[in-house]
Design an enzyme around this catalytic site. Sequence first.
Site, PDB file in Angstrom:
ATOM      1  CD  GLU A 145       6.286  -3.227  51.028  1.00 31.82           C
ATOM      2  OE1 GLU A 145       5.476  -2.272  51.106  1.00 31.82           O
ATOM      3  OE2 GLU A 145       6.307  -4.057  50.100  1.00 31.82           O
ATOM      4  CG  HIS A 177       7.382  -2.116  43.723  1.00 35.77           C
ATOM      5  ND1 HIS A 177       6.419  -2.852  44.367  1.00 35.77           N
ATOM      6  CD2 HIS A 177       8.006  -2.981  42.867  1.00 35.77           C
ATOM      7  CE1 HIS A 177       6.466  -4.109  43.916  1.00 35.77           C
ATOM      8  NE2 HIS A 177       7.410  -4.208  43.025  1.00 35.77           N
ATOM      9  CG  ASP A 229       4.514   0.166  45.648  1.00 36.70           C
ATOM     10  OD1 ASP A 229       4.395  -0.337  44.520  1.00 36.70           O
ATOM     11  OD2 ASP A 229       5.213  -0.348  46.538  1.00 36.70           O
TER      12      ASP A 229
HETATM   13 ZN   LIG Z   1       5.685  -2.442  46.223  1.00 37.15          ZN
END
Ligand SMILES: [Zn+2]
Length: 266
Positions: A136, A174, A184
């Site tokens: 992330e 993703h 994203d």
């Molecule tokens: Zn994501």
Amino acid sequence: MKRALIFIILYITYSCSTNPYKTSNKTYKKQTKAYAKVLAAHPLKDSVTNSPYFAGTTNFNLRKPNFVILHHTAQNSCEQTLATFTTVKSQVSAHYVICKDGTVYHMLNDYLRAWQAGVSKWGNATDINSLSIGIEIDNNGFEPFTDPQINSLLQLLDRLKKAYNIPTANFIGHADIAPGRKVDPNRYFPWQKLAENGFGFWYDTVGIQVPANFDAMQALRVIGYDIVKPDAAIQSFKLHFVQMDSTKAINDEDRKILLDLEKKYQ
Ligand SMILES: [Zn+2]
């Protein structure tokens, strides 16, 4: 003696006030210990076959990740994301979080399964959480990524690729594995730069001739996209490879790109 006591009190006060993840670290330790106990048990009490016969093999190791899934956090700070991933009620996590200043937080052993991909598909792979490392990147979803973030990311990817022998094609976003559900990392993500460093592929359309019978949707499928919802698949493809185009149409240049990528990803 008195001095030692003061030192201990100071130490406890200091460690409590400086580590906001003390409680979740304790939970982490407890959970990994419980899994270690399951792994070490024999005969296998958790076996779905319930076989009463056990003959432990001598030849095995841990399963390893084969994909890396990249995300933007869609939150406003690294602290906010770390808080989300250390709270049970959120039910989401990642192996790594990269802050805007390039700091890399490691949140979960690479061999364990983070909850980051959700319902997803790439090629014939479905349980992507079981196959991948989730990274992330702190970003609100609408802004460019910082240079320190990308530098840290490239170093991390290099280590992961070498450690687990992850194929070049298996560094994806993703949005790639969840068309229509996820967007994203955002269109500012430097996929071309990643490809130039050996993480994913990029295209070169110079001199490419597209045959009349070329099927763009099949090319998307060969690359890996789930094409059940064609518009969503095209949108995810554009977010990754034609980032400044938000239309759902496939033009002649897109067809050249798809023909070139189809060969690289097949
Ligand atoms: Zn994501």
